[in-house]
Design a protein around this motif. Structure first.
Motif, PDB file in Angstrom:
ATOM      1  N   CYS A 115      28.223  54.775  23.769  1.00  0.00           N
ATOM      2  CA  CYS A 115      29.562  55.155  23.312  1.00  0.00           C
ATOM      3  C   CYS A 115      30.295  55.915  24.418  1.00  0.00           C
ATOM      4  CB  CYS A 115      29.480  56.067  22.091  1.00  0.00           C
ATOM      5  SG  CYS A 115      28.540  55.403  20.722  1.00  0.00           S
ATOM      6  N   LEU A 116      31.623  55.900  24.337  1.00  0.00           N
ATOM      7  CA  LEU A 116      32.390  56.820  25.163  1.00  0.00           C
ATOM      8  C   LEU A 116      32.131  58.235  24.663  1.00  0.00           C
ATOM      9  CD1 LEU A 116      35.860  55.079  25.664  1.00  0.00           C
ATOM     10  CD2 LEU A 116      34.125  55.556  27.393  1.00  0.00           C
ATOM     11  N   ARG A 117      31.890  59.142  25.599  1.00  0.00           N
ATOM     12  CA  ARG A 117      31.552  60.518  25.246  1.00  0.00           C
ATOM     13  C   ARG A 117      32.662  61.447  25.711  1.00  0.00           C
ATOM     14  NH1 ARG A 117      27.551  57.771  27.215  1.00  0.00           N
ATOM     15  NH2 ARG A 117      27.580  58.689  29.300  1.00  0.00           N
ATOM     16  N   ILE A 118      33.132  62.268  24.798  1.00  0.00           N
ATOM     17  CA  ILE A 118      34.253  63.168  25.079  1.00  0.00           C
ATOM     18  C   ILE A 118      33.709  64.528  25.504  1.00  0.00           C
ATOM     19  CG2 ILE A 118      36.217  64.371  24.050  1.00  0.00           C
ATOM     20  CD1 ILE A 118      36.486  61.900  22.193  1.00  0.00           C
ATOM     21  N   GLU A 119      34.194  65.011  26.640  1.00  0.00           N
ATOM     22  CA  GLU A 119      33.714  66.278  27.191  1.00  0.00           C
ATOM     23  C   GLU A 119      34.894  67.208  27.432  1.00  0.00           C
ATOM     24  OE1 GLU A 119      30.440  67.683  30.458  1.00  0.00           O
ATOM     25  OE2 GLU A 119      31.849  66.134  31.092  1.00  0.00           O
ATOM     26  N   TYR A 142      38.620  66.300  29.107  1.00  0.00           N
ATOM     27  CA  TYR A 142      39.899  66.952  28.817  1.00  0.00           C
ATOM     28  C   TYR A 142      39.776  68.443  29.091  1.00  0.00           C
ATOM     29  CZ  TYR A 142      40.544  62.500  26.486  1.00  0.00           C
ATOM     30  OH  TYR A 142      40.604  61.158  26.224  1.00  0.00           O
ATOM     31  N   ASP A 143      40.933  69.076  29.352  1.00  0.00           N
ATOM     32  CA  ASP A 143      40.887  70.462  29.811  1.00  0.00           C
ATOM     33  C   ASP A 143      40.542  71.461  28.709  1.00  0.00           C
ATOM     34  OD1 ASP A 143      43.277  69.965  28.544  1.00  0.00           O
ATOM     35  OD2 ASP A 143      44.537  70.991  30.013  1.00  0.00           O
ATOM     36  N   HIS A 144      41.062  71.259  27.496  1.00  0.00           N
ATOM     37  CA  HIS A 144      40.819  72.206  26.411  1.00  0.00           C
ATOM     38  C   HIS A 144      40.244  71.488  25.203  1.00  0.00           C
ATOM     39  CE1 HIS A 144      42.746  75.458  28.547  1.00  0.00           C
ATOM     40  NE2 HIS A 144      43.813  74.720  28.737  1.00  0.00           N
ATOM     41  N   PHE A 145      39.509  72.243  24.368  1.00  0.00           N
ATOM     42  CA  PHE A 145      38.828  71.592  23.259  1.00  0.00           C
ATOM     43  C   PHE A 145      39.796  71.022  22.229  1.00  0.00           C
ATOM     44  CE2 PHE A 145      36.799  71.518  19.070  1.00  0.00           C
ATOM     45  CZ  PHE A 145      35.816  70.578  19.343  1.00  0.00           C
ATOM     46  N   HIS A 146      40.958  71.661  22.013  1.00  0.00           N
ATOM     47  CA  HIS A 146      41.870  71.101  21.017  1.00  0.00           C
ATOM     48  C   HIS A 146      42.376  69.725  21.426  1.00  0.00           C
ATOM     49  CE1 HIS A 146      44.493  73.636  23.618  1.00  0.00           C
ATOM     50  NE2 HIS A 146      45.342  72.642  23.490  1.00  0.00           N
ATOM     51  N   VAL A 147      42.386  69.436  22.735  1.00  0.00           N
ATOM     52  CA  VAL A 147      42.735  68.082  23.192  1.00  0.00           C
ATOM     53  C   VAL A 147      41.557  67.139  22.953  1.00  0.00           C
ATOM     54  CG1 VAL A 147      43.552  66.696  25.134  1.00  0.00           C
ATOM     55  CG2 VAL A 147      44.251  69.098  24.936  1.00  0.00           C
ATOM     56  N   SER A 148      40.355  67.604  23.283  1.00  0.00           N
ATOM     57  CA  SER A 148      39.160  66.799  23.012  1.00  0.00           C
ATOM     58  C   SER A 148      39.033  66.487  21.530  1.00  0.00           C
ATOM     59  CB  SER A 148      37.903  67.542  23.491  1.00  0.00           C
ATOM     60  OG  SER A 148      37.919  67.745  24.883  1.00  0.00           O
ATOM     61  N   LEU A 171      39.207  62.834  16.733  1.00  0.00           N
ATOM     62  CA  LEU A 171      39.809  62.454  15.454  1.00  0.00           C
ATOM     63  C   LEU A 171      40.472  61.080  15.522  1.00  0.00           C
ATOM     64  CD1 LEU A 171      41.368  65.900  14.496  1.00  0.00           C
ATOM     65  CD2 LEU A 171      39.530  64.748  13.265  1.00  0.00           C
ATOM     66  N   GLU A 172      40.952  60.725  16.704  1.00  0.00           N
ATOM     67  CA  GLU A 172      41.585  59.421  16.893  1.00  0.00           C
ATOM     68  C   GLU A 172      40.567  58.298  17.098  1.00  0.00           C
ATOM     69  OE1 GLU A 172      44.893  58.475  16.822  1.00  0.00           O
ATOM     70  OE2 GLU A 172      45.184  60.463  15.948  1.00  0.00           O
ATOM     71  N   GLY A 173      39.283  58.647  17.106  1.00  0.00           N
ATOM     72  CA  GLY A 173      38.255  57.633  17.248  1.00  0.00           C
ATOM     73  C   GLY A 173      38.077  57.128  18.664  1.00  0.00           C
ATOM     74  N   MET A 174      38.426  57.948  19.646  1.00  0.00           N
ATOM     75  CA  MET A 174      38.335  57.522  21.039  1.00  0.00           C
ATOM     76  C   MET A 174      36.927  57.680  21.604  1.00  0.00           C
ATOM     77  SD  MET A 174      41.950  59.216  22.243  1.00  0.00           S
ATOM     78  CE  MET A 174      41.711  58.829  23.975  1.00  0.00           C
ATOM     79  N   GLY A 175      36.074  58.444  20.926  1.00  0.00           N
ATOM     80  CA  GLY A 175      34.713  58.643  21.407  1.00  0.00           C
ATOM     81  C   GLY A 175      33.993  59.656  20.549  1.00  0.00           C
ATOM     82  N   VAL A 176      32.718  59.868  20.869  1.00  0.00           N
ATOM     83  CA  VAL A 176      31.935  60.897  20.182  1.00  0.00           C
ATOM     84  C   VAL A 176      32.018  62.182  20.989  1.00  0.00           C
ATOM     85  CG1 VAL A 176      30.363  59.242  19.118  1.00  0.00           C
ATOM     86  CG2 VAL A 176      29.808  60.205  21.361  1.00  0.00           C
ATOM     87  N   GLY A 177      31.928  63.300  20.308  1.00  0.00           N
ATOM     88  CA  GLY A 177      32.014  64.572  21.011  1.00  0.00           C
ATOM     89  C   GLY A 177      31.231  65.647  20.303  1.00  0.00           C
ATOM     90  N   LEU A 178      31.051  66.764  20.999  1.00  0.00           N
ATOM     91  CA  LEU A 178      30.352  67.914  20.433  1.00  0.00           C
ATOM     92  C   LEU A 178      31.385  68.902  19.919  1.00  0.00           C
ATOM     93  CD1 LEU A 178      27.690  68.161  23.222  1.00  0.00           C
ATOM     94  CD2 LEU A 178      27.167  67.861  20.802  1.00  0.00           C
ATOM     95  N   GLY A 179      31.223  69.317  18.664  1.00  0.00           N
ATOM     96  CA  GLY A 179      32.185  70.233  18.084  1.00  0.00           C
ATOM     97  C   GLY A 179      31.510  71.340  17.305  1.00  0.00           C
ATOM     98  N   PRO A 180      32.186  72.481  17.150  1.00  0.00           N
ATOM     99  CA  PRO A 180      31.643  73.605  16.394  1.00  0.00           C
ATOM    100  C   PRO A 180      31.703  73.317  14.895  1.00  0.00           C
ATOM    101  CG  PRO A 180      33.858  74.119  17.167  1.00  0.00           C
ATOM    102  CD  PRO A 180      33.509  72.789  17.743  1.00  0.00           C
TER     103      PRO A 180
END
Length: 300
Positions: free
Chosen positions: A186-190, A218-224, A229-238
């Motif tokens: 998968c695309l991974r969001i960092e 991406y520079d800040h987590f709110h952008v990530s 949420l837009e389904g662009m990739g998987v990511g790590l979130g709190p």
């Protein structure tokens, strides 16, 4: 106390800089052109420099004047805030809170109606702060932060959090993620301000270091988070911070038993700030919300 230029003259100078001319400043302040000119002369005499130059029929601010006006703008904002908070004998009930952007948008704001229902006269003023601004104390009554500084603040812990892998239902409808190894396809969001989180997760999942390719950064987590949420990739979130998004089904925790980067949020009161009844009520409410929020985090 150091001698200061007259406040009325400073205000006329500030307005003239922003308006760009004496005439425009006079209209905004509802005084005469001559009165603006006299105020500017007072300020120029006090600072010992010419602050406006003549261009045609107009007087325009010098670069020095514009820089000075920017500094004064911050001072006027502070004075305005003090007047608002302490006006009417301090009964205006304004309470200034600084909150990290994602924490504000995804955890605090969805819960604030509950606080206002209990304290309808409260006047909370919420300011968001990105990563570069988190060290700024400003003129806040309370700051919500993940860092603890024993010397500058009194601190009350109210929310523990940890990070797990997340994805949107839209992404999961397109991709099959049944085991941790599937994540590598998968695309991974960092997030650049949260370095190392992916390596921690991959190590905890027994997958070793992440491959170089396959990341969207991406520079800040709110952008990530928006990308997730837009389904662009998987990511790590709190998990706790995003409990509302999880409860609504907008994000799905993947392999929730694999968690990394635990953290603790604190309600910080700068030294010297006198706690009001509203201040104490808000702290108590944060603790209550923090204790109840964890139970909802994994309901999806």
């Amino acid at each position: 106390m150091h001698a200061l230029p007259p406040l009325t003259a400073l205000r006329a100078f500030f307005v003239a800089c922003h308006a760009g001319s004496y005439t425009a400043a006079a209209q905004e302040l509802c005084i005469t052109h001559g009165a603006v000119s006299r105020h500017i002369q007072v300020v120029e005499k006090w600072f010992g420099v010419n602050l406006f130059t003549k261009e045609g029929q107009r007087r325009v601010p010098t670069p020095y004047a514009l820089t000075l006006a920017r500094e004064l703008g911050s001072a006027f904002d502070t004075l305005s805030d003090i007047a608002l908070r302490y006006g009417n004998g301090g009964r205006n009930n304004v309470f200034n809170v600084s909150v990290p952007t994602t924490m504000s948008l995804k955890w605090l704001l969805p819960r604030l109606d509950d606080f206002y229902a209990r304290f309808p006269a409260a006047n909370l003023q919420i300011s968001t702060a990105n990563t570069e601004q988190l060290h700024i104390v400003g003129h806040y009554d309370l700051l919500i932060r993940r860092e603890l500084s024993a010397t500058q603040y009194s601190a009350i812990p109210f929310l523990g959090d940890t990070h797990c892998l997340m994805a949107s239902p839209a992404l999961l409808s397109r991709l099959t993620i049944k085991k941790p190894e599937d994540v590598l396809n998968c695309l991974r969001i960092e997030t650049l301000t949260r370095p190392g989180h992916w390596n921690l997760w991959l190590a905890a999942a027994g997958l070793g270091k992440a491959p170089v390719s396959g990341f969207r950064r991406y520079d800040h987590f709110h952008v990530s988070l928006h990308a997730m949420l837009e389904g662009m990739g998987v990511g790590l979130g709190p998990v706790s911070t995003l409990s509302a998004e999880i409860s609504r089904g907008n994000l799905v925790p993947l392999f929730p038993e694999i968690t990394v980067a635990p953290c603790q949020y604190f309600a910080l009161t700068p030294v010297g700030v006198q706690k009001t009844l509203l201040h104490q009520a808000f702290e108590d409410w944060l603790v209550e919300q923090g204790q109840s929020g964890d139970e909802k985090a994994y309901q999806s």
